[in-house]
Design a protein around this motif. Structure first.
Motif, mmCIF file in Angstrom:
data_model
loop_
_atom_site.group_PDB
_atom_site.id
_atom_site.type_symbol
_atom_site.label_atom_id
_atom_site.label_comp_id
_atom_site.label_asym_id
_atom_site.label_seq_id
_atom_site.Cartn_x
_atom_site.Cartn_y
_atom_site.Cartn_z
ATOM 1 N N VAL A 1 43.037 39.266 33.836
ATOM 2 C CA VAL A 1 42.806 40.576 34.901
ATOM 3 C C VAL A 1 42.869 40.207 36.320
ATOM 4 N N PHE A 2 42.443 39.121 36.735
ATOM 5 C CA PHE A 2 42.701 38.271 38.105
ATOM 6 C C PHE A 2 43.491 38.166 38.590
ATOM 7 N N SER A 3 44.382 37.458 37.511
ATOM 8 C CA SER A 3 46.368 36.299 37.576
ATOM 9 C C SER A 3 47.322 38.067 37.745
ATOM 10 N N ASP A 4 46.631 39.038 37.361
ATOM 11 C CA ASP A 4 48.497 40.077 37.531
ATOM 12 C C ASP A 4 47.139 40.446 38.488
ATOM 13 N N LEU B 1 46.763 29.221 39.029
ATOM 14 C CA LEU B 1 45.768 28.797 40.164
ATOM 15 C C LEU B 1 44.536 29.422 39.932
ATOM 16 N N VAL B 2 45.016 31.418 39.876
ATOM 17 C CA VAL B 2 44.331 32.335 39.683
ATOM 18 C C VAL B 2 43.151 32.035 37.909
ATOM 19 N N LEU B 3 43.637 32.163 37.360
ATOM 20 C CA LEU B 3 43.441 31.504 35.346
ATOM 21 C C LEU B 3 42.610 31.269 35.905
ATOM 22 N N VAL B 4 42.184 29.579 36.631
ATOM 23 C CA VAL B 4 41.823 28.972 36.385
ATOM 24 C C VAL B 4 40.234 29.265 36.860
ATOM 25 N N PHE C 1 34.108 28.326 38.168
ATOM 26 C CA PHE C 1 33.038 29.028 38.808
ATOM 27 C C PHE C 1 32.133 28.716 38.062
ATOM 28 N N ARG C 2 32.890 28.655 37.162
ATOM 29 C CA ARG C 2 31.355 28.964 35.320
ATOM 30 C C ARG C 2 30.495 26.515 35.531
ATOM 31 N N LEU C 3 31.974 26.194 35.514
ATOM 32 C CA LEU C 3 31.470 24.929 36.018
ATOM 33 C C LEU C 3 30.913 24.771 36.686
ATOM 34 N N PHE C 4 31.028 25.066 38.030
ATOM 35 C CA PHE C 4 30.317 24.231 38.952
ATOM 36 C C PHE C 4 27.987 25.259 38.953
ATOM 37 N N GLN C 5 28.151 26.353 38.154
ATOM 38 C CA GLN C 5 27.247 27.007 37.606
ATOM 39 C C GLN C 5 25.963 25.882 36.618
ATOM 40 N N ILE D 1 45.623 25.662 30.723
ATOM 41 C CA ILE D 1 46.420 26.377 31.614
ATOM 42 C C ILE D 1 47.332 25.816 32.205
ATOM 43 N N PHE D 2 46.916 24.635 32.679
ATOM 44 C CA PHE D 2 47.998 23.755 33.343
ATOM 45 C C PHE D 2 48.916 23.222 32.674
ATOM 46 N N LEU D 3 48.949 22.616 31.896
ATOM 47 C CA LEU D 3 50.366 21.897 30.595
ATOM 48 C C LEU D 3 51.199 23.274 30.291
ATOM 49 N N SER D 4 50.020 24.196 29.995
ATOM 50 C CA SER D 4 50.742 25.392 29.753
ATOM 51 C C SER D 4 52.120 25.410 31.253
ATOM 52 N N ALA D 5 51.301 26.234 32.292
ATOM 53 C CA ALA D 5 52.351 26.145 33.466
ATOM 54 C C ALA D 5 53.567 24.813 33.756
ATOM 55 N N LEU D 6 53.139 24.136 33.250
ATOM 56 C CA LEU D 6 54.196 22.878 33.061
ATOM 57 C C LEU D 6 55.589 22.730 32.547
ATOM 58 N N LYS D 7 55.894 24.090 31.984
ATOM 59 C CA LYS D 7 57.046 24.782 31.346
ATOM 60 C C LYS D 7 58.354 25.285 32.405
#
Length: 475
Positions: free
Chosen positions: A244-247, A281-284, A289-293, A320-326
């Motif tokens: 949702v945030f990515s779109d 970037l937006v997907l991750v 945020f949850r990781l920093f929490q 996320i990032f390995l998929s975007a490398l395509k």
């Protein structure tokens, strides 16, 4: 002394009750006043008799709440029918070559708000179940008395259900009839209206609840304080809405660069195109945020469980990032090297998240009896203590965890209908997750309070024993 006749005044409280006629009238000049008072009291009595009759007549004229509800439901279905009819006829007016590209753009603008609306409906359902059960969600989330109940949440969801499809129908109609500029203004106005309602500073449209939501979002983005249950609960929900945030980012980007009602998104080198670096970037972001929490929680509590939880959210980053490398490497390099890594990271993320849901967030290792309702009903009979409920939730959670990996994969985003369906299923999975997570937190709070009470009783007993021992020693 006792032989003379005593005539009490006509307004004596001992001679009449309220609303009745006077029993004795004064003689002489006072007789007229007594008659007038009797006449006025008779009028008051008649008015008191007429008032219930008027109220009953007004109640008879007003329709019953059930009839009003059925009328609203009828209007809602009529509105939905006309929206579908107008939207379908507008799409059919377009050429076959333009239709698919245009529908993808429509989904880009409106599917985030449609998914948010779906999530609000489900959250209202969560609150309804909690209101029927023994779980005090207001105490868990530390809410005040002005918090929204399930009826108010459903009211908000109903208005969102009306406004968002209406704007989408207007967009389709105006674009198909050649009014491109007016069509382009529809999503812009809708997004501006939603933003204004969220930040509107005046005491309308549930100001305290909006402030609580914005404050919690601020605490999620900047975890500079101790993490509360509401903080990481909402952050977990945001991870399920990363698409949702990515779109939303792509939609706002197109609005800012005035690319609405165009097909510029199809160009790979477009600033808001499907190959944009901003998408992963937006997907991750929700996972970071949850990781920093979790890291903040480890800093405050020194519990190793928080580190393992942070590791769980970190496993979503390579997916996320390995998929975007395509879109940024040669096809052979993607097929032979990056694609196997993407599949391995996807399996690891799905299984780790599934394990954490069942054993940590839900604590269902022993199939504890949950969903205890306050009063017997059909829902309490269906849900309370039924093993099939646990098997269904565990099985569906595993399947939807695996399909969610498909959703996080940037190179699969062109299948927009499939991605939209998977995003909706992920929100439904989170809706199921909420029941068990909140129930587990409620059980923990009750066990802590019971432990504290027992500890206080033990300390009180120890104090008594010490006093007795000291008194014996003094003797």
């Amino acid at each position: 002394m006792f032989g003379g006749q005593v005539v009490p005044p006509g307004n004596s409280p001992h001679l009449r009750k309220s609303g009745s006629r006077p029993v004795v009238f004064d003689l002489g000049g006072e007789q007229g006043n007594g008659a007038e008072e009797g006449f006025s009291h008779s009028i008051e009595a008649d008015n008191l008799k007429i008032l219930p009759m008027s109220l009953s007549a007004a109640a008879a004229i007003m329709p019953s709440p059930i009839l009003l509800w059925r009328f609203k439901v009828l209007l809602f279905f009529l509105w939905g029918f006309f929206c579908c009819k107008i939207g379908w006829s507008s799409v059919m007016r377009m050429s076959a070559n333009l239709r698919d590209l245009f529908l993808y753009e429509v989904f880009l603008y409106y599917n985030p708000l449609l998914l948010v609306t779906f999530a609000v409906w489900l959250w209202g359902s969560n609150l309804w179940v909690f209101s029927q059960s023994t779980v005090s969600y207001a105490k868990i989330f530390d809410l005040d008395q002005n918090h929204l109940n399930h009826r108010e949440i459903w009211k908000v969801a109903m208005w969102m259900t009306i406004v968002v499809p209406s704007s989408m129908t207007a967009y389709l109609y105006l674009y198909s009839h050649g009014e491109v500029s007016l069509a382009a203004s529809q999503p812009v106005l809708l997004y501006c209206a939603v933003a204004m309602l969220l930040i509107f500073p005046f005491d309308i449209f549930y100001l305290s609840s909006r402030y609580f939501l914005l404050r919690t979002l601020w605490r999620i983005v900047f975890p500079l304080q101790a993490i509360t249950f509401a903080d990481f609960f909402l952050a977990d929900i945001l991870t399920s809405m990363s698409k949702v945030f990515s779109d939303l980012e792509r939609s706002v980007c197109r609005m800012v660069h005035q690319q609405v009602a165009t097909i510029a998104w199809f160009e790979a080198d477009s600033i808001c195109g499907s190959h944009s670096v901003a998408i992963p970037l937006v997907l991750v972001l929700p996972y970071l945020f949850r990781l920093f929490q979790c890291l903040r929680q480890y800093k405050d509590t020194r519990e190793r469980t928080s580190l393992f939880n942070a590791l769980k959210y970190s496993t979503a980053v390579p997916v996320i990032f390995l998929s975007a490398l395509k879109y940024h490497v040669f096809p052979e390099r993607w097929t032979n090297f990056y694609r196997p890594l993407w599949l391995l990271s996807s399996v690891l993320n799905s299984l780790y998240s599934f394990y954490w849901d069942v054993t940590r967030d839900w604590d269902l290792s022993g199939f504890t009896r949950i969903f205890k309702f306050n009063r017997p009903s059909i829902w309490s009979y269906i849900l309370h203590g039924r093993k099939w409920v646990y098997f269904w939730v565990i099985g569906s959670n595993l399947i939807l965890r695996c399909t969610w990996t498909y959703k996080l994969s940037a190179h699969l985003r062109h299948n927009y209908l499939t991605v939209f369906a998977i995003a909706a299923l992920e929100i439904f999975r989170r809706f199921q997750w909420v029941f068990f997570r909140v129930e587990n937190e409620w059980n923990k709070m009750n066990s802590k309070s019971t432990t504290q009470i027992s500890m206080s009783e033990m300390s009180a007993e120890e104090e008594k024993l010490k006093l007795l021992a000291s008194s014996d020693h003094n003797v």
